[in-house]
Design an enzyme around this catalytic site. Sequence first.
Site, PDB file in Angstrom:
ATOM      1  N   ALA A  30       0.801  -1.229   0.000  1.00 41.60           N
ATOM      2  CA  ALA A  30       0.000   0.000   0.000  1.00 41.60           C
ATOM      3  C   ALA A  30       0.833   1.278   0.000  1.00 41.60           C
ATOM      4  O   ALA A  30       0.447   2.283  -0.592  1.00 41.60           O
ATOM      5  CB  ALA A  30      -0.936   0.001   1.201  1.00 41.60           C
ATOM      6  N   ARG A  42      -4.179   0.065   6.802  1.00 43.57           N
ATOM      7  CA  ARG A  42      -3.771   0.089   8.206  1.00 43.57           C
ATOM      8  C   ARG A  42      -2.766   1.204   8.460  1.00 43.57           C
ATOM      9  O   ARG A  42      -2.254   1.813   7.534  1.00 43.57           O
ATOM     10  CB  ARG A  42      -3.138  -1.258   8.600  1.00 43.57           C
ATOM     11  CG  ARG A  42      -4.090  -2.436   8.514  1.00 43.57           C
ATOM     12  CD  ARG A  42      -3.437  -3.673   9.112  1.00 43.57           C
ATOM     13  NE  ARG A  42      -4.362  -4.791   9.211  1.00 43.57           N
ATOM     14  CZ  ARG A  42      -4.561  -5.698   8.250  1.00 43.57           C
ATOM     15  NH1 ARG A  42      -3.879  -5.627   7.120  1.00 43.57           N
ATOM     16  NH2 ARG A  42      -5.423  -6.683   8.417  1.00 43.57           N
ATOM     17  N   HIS A 129      -3.280 -10.163  -4.493  1.00 45.54           N
ATOM     18  CA  HIS A 129      -4.650  -9.944  -3.982  1.00 45.54           C
ATOM     19  C   HIS A 129      -5.621  -9.543  -5.088  1.00 45.54           C
ATOM     20  O   HIS A 129      -6.682  -8.996  -4.816  1.00 45.54           O
ATOM     21  CB  HIS A 129      -4.648  -8.885  -2.867  1.00 45.54           C
ATOM     22  CG  HIS A 129      -3.902  -9.317  -1.644  1.00 45.54           C
ATOM     23  ND1 HIS A 129      -3.296  -8.434  -0.774  1.00 45.54           N
ATOM     24  CD2 HIS A 129      -3.632 -10.550  -1.151  1.00 45.54           C
ATOM     25  CE1 HIS A 129      -2.700  -9.117   0.193  1.00 45.54           C
ATOM     26  NE2 HIS A 129      -2.885 -10.393  -0.017  1.00 45.54           N
TER      27      HIS A 129
END
Length: 257
Positions: A30, A42, A129
């Site tokens: 990220a 997060r 993902h």
Amino acid sequence: MVLPEDTLQSIRDAAAIIASSEYVTCLTGAGISVESGIRPFRGPGGLWTEKGEPSMDGYRRFLRDPKGYWERRLENKSEFGLSLSDKEPNPGHLSLARLEEIGVLKSLVTQNIDNLHYAAGSVNILEIHGNSKWYRCIDCMSRWPNEEFEVKDIPPTCPQCGGLVKTDTVMFGEPIPRKILERCFEESERSDCMIVAGTSATVTPAASLPLIVKRNAGRLIEVNIRESEITYSCDVNVFAPSGESLPILVEEVEKLA
Ligand code: ZN
């Protein structure tokens, strides 16, 4: 922003390692998309830190009620999905595409679903993902870009095999497509150097990839804004935003190549 001299030195050290390696790969997370305006899940400013963690059984709920999932999806696209739609790659993404273009970077494993590595021009990408801009059949694993897949019935089924179709993004509790995962492990086994950028590599299976390189006596380069769980496993740590440090890193590699 001008990076401090010790950071520039660590970038030169990283470039020397990359230039002397045979098979360089990269793992991104990220952090590399933050400079494109995509919020991380997060950590400080994280979407989940603010709104709470999503349910951990998303895939089971999809399987139980695929019609409800598609109705919700078509009614109101998720906030995260919408927030991705207008984003552009940043200099960090572009630098990794350049590193591949000059033949140094062999493959790139990303935990991101935002499509920005493709948008930047990278080719050999393993999206652990999935990709939010694609749909996938959960049986035969066929994939289609969202805009090319016509949703006729709810839930839509696969034109090839009749299986259920969902977003390509891997949900909580959903197995990662086996072929992708196998290729991630193969690429890691082949690597004598891995750049770990914008991720603390704490979530498995991505977390195990740098450890495979380390176990095979390969070298690890960290590019993160701060210390992370992987810091002490790495040979060089570049503590700077990837959009600022990766362009300099590629420039230094090109000097040595
Ligand atoms: Zn299918």
